[in-house]
Design a protein around this motif. Structure first.
Motif, PDB file in Angstrom:
ATOM      1  N   ILE A  79       0.871  -1.319   0.010  1.00  0.00           N
ATOM      2  CA  ILE A  79       0.136  -0.012   0.195  1.00  0.00           C
ATOM      3  C   ILE A  79       0.809   1.357   0.017  1.00  0.00           C
ATOM      4  O   ILE A  79       0.510   2.220  -0.819  1.00  0.00           O
ATOM      5  N   VAL A  80       1.878   1.222   0.863  1.00  0.00           N
ATOM      6  CA  VAL A  80       2.806   2.449   0.950  1.00  0.00           C
ATOM      7  C   VAL A  80       3.298   2.908  -0.251  1.00  0.00           C
ATOM      8  O   VAL A  80       3.463   3.804  -0.999  1.00  0.00           O
ATOM      9  N   ILE A  81       3.784   1.662  -0.949  1.00  0.00           N
ATOM     10  CA  ILE A  81       4.796   1.927  -2.388  1.00  0.00           C
ATOM     11  C   ILE A  81       3.555   2.388  -3.544  1.00  0.00           C
ATOM     12  O   ILE A  81       3.707   3.446  -4.330  1.00  0.00           O
ATOM     13  N   GLY A  82       2.436   2.166  -3.446  1.00  0.00           N
ATOM     14  CA  GLY A  82       1.327   2.311  -4.378  1.00  0.00           C
ATOM     15  C   GLY A  82       1.099   3.831  -4.151  1.00  0.00           C
ATOM     16  O   GLY A  82       0.890   4.572  -4.784  1.00  0.00           O
ATOM     17  N   ALA A  83       0.758   4.254  -2.711  1.00  0.00           N
ATOM     18  CA  ALA A  83       0.605   5.428  -2.549  1.00  0.00           C
ATOM     19  C   ALA A  83       1.613   6.437  -2.912  1.00  0.00           C
ATOM     20  O   ALA A  83       1.383   7.734  -3.301  1.00  0.00           O
ATOM     21  N   VAL A  84       2.899   6.208  -2.557  1.00  0.00           N
ATOM     22  CA  VAL A  84       3.804   7.267  -2.982  1.00  0.00           C
ATOM     23  C   VAL A  84       3.975   7.528  -4.272  1.00  0.00           C
ATOM     24  O   VAL A  84       4.051   8.620  -5.094  1.00  0.00           O
ATOM     25  N   LEU A  85       4.166   6.291  -4.999  1.00  0.00           N
ATOM     26  CA  LEU A  85       4.000   6.433  -6.525  1.00  0.00           C
ATOM     27  C   LEU A  85       2.976   7.153  -7.180  1.00  0.00           C
ATOM     28  O   LEU A  85       3.053   7.942  -7.937  1.00  0.00           O
ATOM     29  N   ASN A  86       1.836   6.920  -6.707  1.00  0.00           N
ATOM     30  CA  ASN A  86       0.602   7.620  -7.130  1.00  0.00           C
ATOM     31  C   ASN A  86       0.681   9.238  -6.836  1.00  0.00           C
ATOM     32  O   ASN A  86      -0.028   9.895  -7.323  1.00  0.00           O
ATOM     33  N   LYS A 222      -3.116  -2.017 -18.650  1.00  0.00           N
ATOM     34  CA  LYS A 222      -1.717  -2.176 -19.107  1.00  0.00           C
ATOM     35  C   LYS A 222      -1.371  -1.041 -20.035  1.00  0.00           C
ATOM     36  O   LYS A 222      -0.422  -1.122 -20.931  1.00  0.00           O
ATOM     37  N   LEU A 223      -2.272  -0.188 -20.443  1.00  0.00           N
ATOM     38  CA  LEU A 223      -2.148   1.070 -21.297  1.00  0.00           C
ATOM     39  C   LEU A 223      -1.498   2.308 -20.257  1.00  0.00           C
ATOM     40  O   LEU A 223      -1.220   3.219 -20.728  1.00  0.00           O
ATOM     41  N   ILE A 224      -1.424   1.965 -18.925  1.00  0.00           N
ATOM     42  CA  ILE A 224      -1.153   3.083 -18.035  1.00  0.00           C
ATOM     43  C   ILE A 224       0.095   2.866 -17.579  1.00  0.00           C
ATOM     44  O   ILE A 224       0.559   2.032 -17.283  1.00  0.00           O
ATOM     45  N   PRO A 225       0.945   3.897 -17.770  1.00  0.00           N
ATOM     46  CA  PRO A 225       2.408   4.184 -17.211  1.00  0.00           C
ATOM     47  C   PRO A 225       2.496   3.658 -15.723  1.00  0.00           C
ATOM     48  O   PRO A 225       3.419   2.889 -15.302  1.00  0.00           O
ATOM     49  N   LEU A 226       1.821   4.258 -14.971  1.00  0.00           N
ATOM     50  CA  LEU A 226       1.978   3.765 -13.653  1.00  0.00           C
ATOM     51  C   LEU A 226       1.718   2.393 -13.363  1.00  0.00           C
ATOM     52  O   LEU A 226       2.453   1.865 -12.183  1.00  0.00           O
ATOM     53  N   THR A 227       0.919   1.661 -14.132  1.00  0.00           N
ATOM     54  CA  THR A 227       0.743   0.255 -13.660  1.00  0.00           C
ATOM     55  C   THR A 227       2.166  -0.323 -13.710  1.00  0.00           C
ATOM     56  O   THR A 227       2.458  -1.187 -12.955  1.00  0.00           O
ATOM     57  N   TYR A 228       2.871  -0.124 -14.896  1.00  0.00           N
ATOM     58  CA  TYR A 228       4.233  -0.911 -15.146  1.00  0.00           C
ATOM     59  C   TYR A 228       5.327  -0.460 -13.982  1.00  0.00           C
ATOM     60  O   TYR A 228       6.161  -1.146 -13.382  1.00  0.00           O
ATOM     61  N   ALA A 229       5.282   0.933 -13.759  1.00  0.00           N
ATOM     62  CA  ALA A 229       5.985   1.404 -12.622  1.00  0.00           C
ATOM     63  C   ALA A 229       5.610   0.753 -11.407  1.00  0.00           C
ATOM     64  O   ALA A 229       6.890   0.343 -10.596  1.00  0.00           O
ATOM     65  N   LEU A 230       4.456   0.631 -11.059  1.00  0.00           N
ATOM     66  CA  LEU A 230       4.131  -0.141  -9.730  1.00  0.00           C
ATOM     67  C   LEU A 230       4.797  -1.545  -9.724  1.00  0.00           C
ATOM     68  O   LEU A 230       5.255  -1.870  -8.753  1.00  0.00           O
ATOM     69  N   ILE A 231       4.526  -2.147 -10.915  1.00  0.00           N
ATOM     70  CA  ILE A 231       4.757  -3.743 -10.936  1.00  0.00           C
ATOM     71  C   ILE A 231       6.108  -3.803 -10.648  1.00  0.00           C
ATOM     72  O   ILE A 231       6.864  -4.592 -10.121  1.00  0.00           O
ATOM     73  N   ILE A 232       7.056  -2.977 -11.567  1.00  0.00           N
ATOM     74  CA  ILE A 232       8.726  -3.031 -11.474  1.00  0.00           C
ATOM     75  C   ILE A 232       8.963  -2.674  -9.980  1.00  0.00           C
ATOM     76  O   ILE A 232       9.969  -3.222  -9.231  1.00  0.00           O
ATOM     77  N   VAL A 233       8.598  -1.411  -9.421  1.00  0.00           N
ATOM     78  CA  VAL A 233       9.109  -0.955  -8.324  1.00  0.00           C
ATOM     79  C   VAL A 233       8.841  -2.107  -7.085  1.00  0.00           C
ATOM     80  O   VAL A 233       9.584  -2.447  -6.407  1.00  0.00           O
ATOM     81  N   ARG A 234       7.575  -2.606  -7.239  1.00  0.00           N
ATOM     82  CA  ARG A 234       7.192  -3.479  -6.200  1.00  0.00           C
ATOM     83  C   ARG A 234       7.917  -4.902  -6.132  1.00  0.00           C
ATOM     84  O   ARG A 234       8.357  -5.441  -4.975  1.00  0.00           O
ATOM     85  N   SER A 235       8.326  -5.292  -7.264  1.00  0.00           N
ATOM     86  CA  SER A 235       9.102  -6.453  -7.450  1.00  0.00           C
ATOM     87  C   SER A 235      10.417  -6.119  -7.087  1.00  0.00           C
ATOM     88  O   SER A 235      10.918  -6.988  -6.308  1.00  0.00           O
ATOM     89  N   ILE A 236      10.974  -5.020  -7.164  1.00  0.00           N
ATOM     90  CA  ILE A 236      12.259  -4.798  -6.968  1.00  0.00           C
ATOM     91  C   ILE A 236      12.457  -4.585  -5.452  1.00  0.00           C
ATOM     92  O   ILE A 236      13.248  -5.257  -4.715  1.00  0.00           O
TER      93      ILE A 236
END
Lengths: 284, 297
Positions: A79-86, A222-236
């Motif tokens: 949740i924290v990562i999602g909120a910060v990137l959002n 999957k057309l939204i840039p935030l989606t990929y950023a969130l997936i990558i950052v959370r994975s890392i």
């Protein structure tokens, strides 16, 4: 090859435009310290209910069901990562359109457009200031989250994360250029920003994994840039995945960035020309 | 044809004063007209109107999906241990109804005066022989109906998508609780309206109060997960007791986390907030006129 004197002075003057636009916007921000503090601290209050909801539903700090879809049991860090990137979406998406509109309301937009410089550099200056302020707010929120909720990250992961944040910012620049263009032409870009914000909020995995959405909604996501950023950052950050393993998501993010930036510049130039011809630049 | 001073004097309307039936009727008419004006502005921007109507659904979806992913279904064992029911869909829906109405008080009412300032009509409103509170209450009326429509859409969406099992026999007492909560929320909204007249960046106050009230209201979690101090603080806002009371009547097997008479609690809060709100509003009204800061923003 040596640059000509004209080219050198042109580069310098463009840099001058970007720098001064950046300084002007930062001065605006600093002139209202309460707004600065608000954005640095208050977005945390918006995701605290989700953390409390998690504790009430699960009865602990980890959820096995959540791990089945999200890959991690640690829903608080998720949740924290999602909120910060959002928060980048909140500031960049609304910021650019609003900064153009603010010039119109303050009566300075005519002067900005009459200045003998490429308007793209004015926009780059605006975007740069929005990025810097967004990053300050994001770092502040992340620090408070670490202190309050015990979220732990290693500094080592921060470099690849920073790289992904830059890619996210580039995509959001493109989108905010589109909004700035809409703001020039139709004056009230607020509704468009809000509607795009809704799309980001629902179809991106800000609060929940994208896999929890129906398949048609996942396609939109999957057309939204935030989606990929969130997936990558959370994975890392949460799963310890290396940046090279995420090459497909990075490639997709780059493609979306390129499309959005090209569309943004094209639309902005088009709308600028149109409003100049119609003489409605200073209308608001 | 030019009119002389005498003609104008003949058409002068006396400012209403004192608590008479005629004055009450005139004030009610002013409230109604402020409400009609707000609807006309709404309909002038259809895209914005539709967006605001669906926003309760948009902002509720994350709470629901997140909740479902957390527990892998619609039943939470832990929630059942805390409040007797494990039905997360009914729990979140009944909680989320409140969010929009908190927004009504904090944003719509709180910003009613500030909005007139932006439009450049605040001074015109100030010289009319009617209470300035009429403007705030007119906005409250409009916003309550608007939010009610959004909540109806929300209920239909939840019923169709997730299925919604509510105890319909409890709807009348739940509505009574809801009405009492609105009464107190209006008082709170009047306080925010007063504050926004003085502060240049009043939206920060509104947003801050909205965020704090959201955390202190048991929208998506029972009150018991909050620290003790926060649980005690929640008692001064009407949303927490209202939510507990409404859930008691609407959700099967729900065991209220706080014992007490919700009706009396809300009635007392309503009286206190309304009296306090009107008092603060009148003080602010006098202050901004005396200082001549009405037009500043």
């Amino acid at each position: 090859m040596m640059q000509s004197a004209y080219e050198q002075s042109s580069v310098r003057s463009n840099f001058f435009v970007v720098w001064n636009e950046f300084v002007k916007n930062m001065k605006f921000l600093m002139a209202y310290p309460i707004i600065f503090v608000f954005w640095a601290v208050f977005p945390i209050f918006w995701f605290i209910p989700f953390i409390l909801q998690g504790q009430a539903f699960v009865g602990g700090l980890e959820s096995a069901s959540f791990a089945q879809i999200a890959g991690t049991e640690d829903y608080i860090s998720f949740i924290v990562i999602g909120a910060v990137l959002n928060s980048y979406v909140n500031t960049l998406l609304y910021g650019m359109g609003e900064s153009i509109r603010r010039e119109a309301v303050q009566g300075t937009l005519d002067y900005v457009f009459a200045a003998p410089c490429n308007k793209a550099y004015v926009l780059i200056g605006k975007a740069l200031s929005e990025s810097v302020s967004s990053t300050i707010f994001a770092v502040s929120q992340l620090t408070i989250s670490v202190l309050l909720f015990g979220v732990t990250f290693t500094l080592e992961v921060m470099f690849p994360v920073f790289f992904i944040v830059i890619l996210l910012i580039l995509g959001l620049y493109g989108l905010s250029l589109v909004l700035a263009a809409v703001s020039l032409m139709y004056k009230q870009s607020h509704d468009v920003s809000e509607t795009i914000g809704y799309f980001f909020y629902i179809f991106s995995p800000v609060r929940y994994p994208i896999e929890s959405l129906p398949s048609w909604a996942q396609i939109i996501g999957k057309l939204i840039p935030l989606t990929y950023a969130l997936i990558i950052v959370r994975s890392i950050m949460l799963l310890g995945t290396s940046l090279t393993e995420m090459y497909w998501e990075i490639f997709a993010l780059l493609i979306i960035d390129a499309v959005l930036i090209a569309a943004g510049f094209y639309m902005f130039n088009w709308m600028e020309e149109k409003t100049k011809r119609s003489g409605t630049i200073s209308h608001h | 044809m030019e009119k002389n001073n005498k003609d104008y004097r003949l058409r002068e309307v006396k400012c209403p004063s004192g608590f008479t039936w005629a004055n009450v009727k005139a004030e009610l008419r002013a409230i109604w007209e402020a409400n009609v004006k707000a609807w006309k502005i709404d309909f002038a921007y259809p895209v914005s109107f539709v967006r605001q109507l669906i926003s309760p659904v948009v902002f509720m979806i994350p709470y629901l999906l997140y909740g479902l992913v957390l527990i892998g279904g619609t039943y939470s064992e832990n929630l059942a241990q805390l409040v007797g029911t494990g039905d997360v869909v009914a729990f979140i829906f009944t909680g989320y109804i409140m969010m929009g109405f908190i927004g009504t008080a904090v944003w719509a009412m709180g910003f009613s005066m500030r909005r007139e300032q932006w439009f450049g009509t605040l001074e015109a409103i100030y010289v009319t022989p009617a209470s300035r509170l009429g403007q705030v209450l007119g906005m409250a009326l409009h916003s309550t109906v608007h939010q009610g429509m959004g909540t109806l859409i929300q209920a239909v969406f939840i019923y169709v998508t997730f299925g919604l099992g509510l105890n319909m026999s409890g709807i009348l007492p739940a509505l009574l609780i809801f009405a009492l909560m609105l009464f107190a929320l209006y008082g709170f909204g009047i306080v925010i309206a007063a504050v926004s007249m003085i502060l240049k960046e009043g939206w920060i106050v509104s947003d801050s109060f909205y965020s704090i009230m959201t955390i202190l209201s048991p929208v998506a979690y029972p009150l018991t997960v909050l620290p003790t101090l926060a649980q005690q603080a929640s008692a001064i806002f009407p949303t927490a007791p209202a939510l507990i009371g409404m859930r008691t009547f609407l959700i099967y097997d729900y065991v209220p986390e706080v014992v007490g008479n919700v009706f009396l609690h809300l009635l007392a809060l309503g009286i206190v907030w309304i009296v306090f709100g009107v008092f603060v509003f009148h003080l602010t009204d006098k202050y901004v006129r005396k200082k001549g800061i009405l037009k500043k923003y």
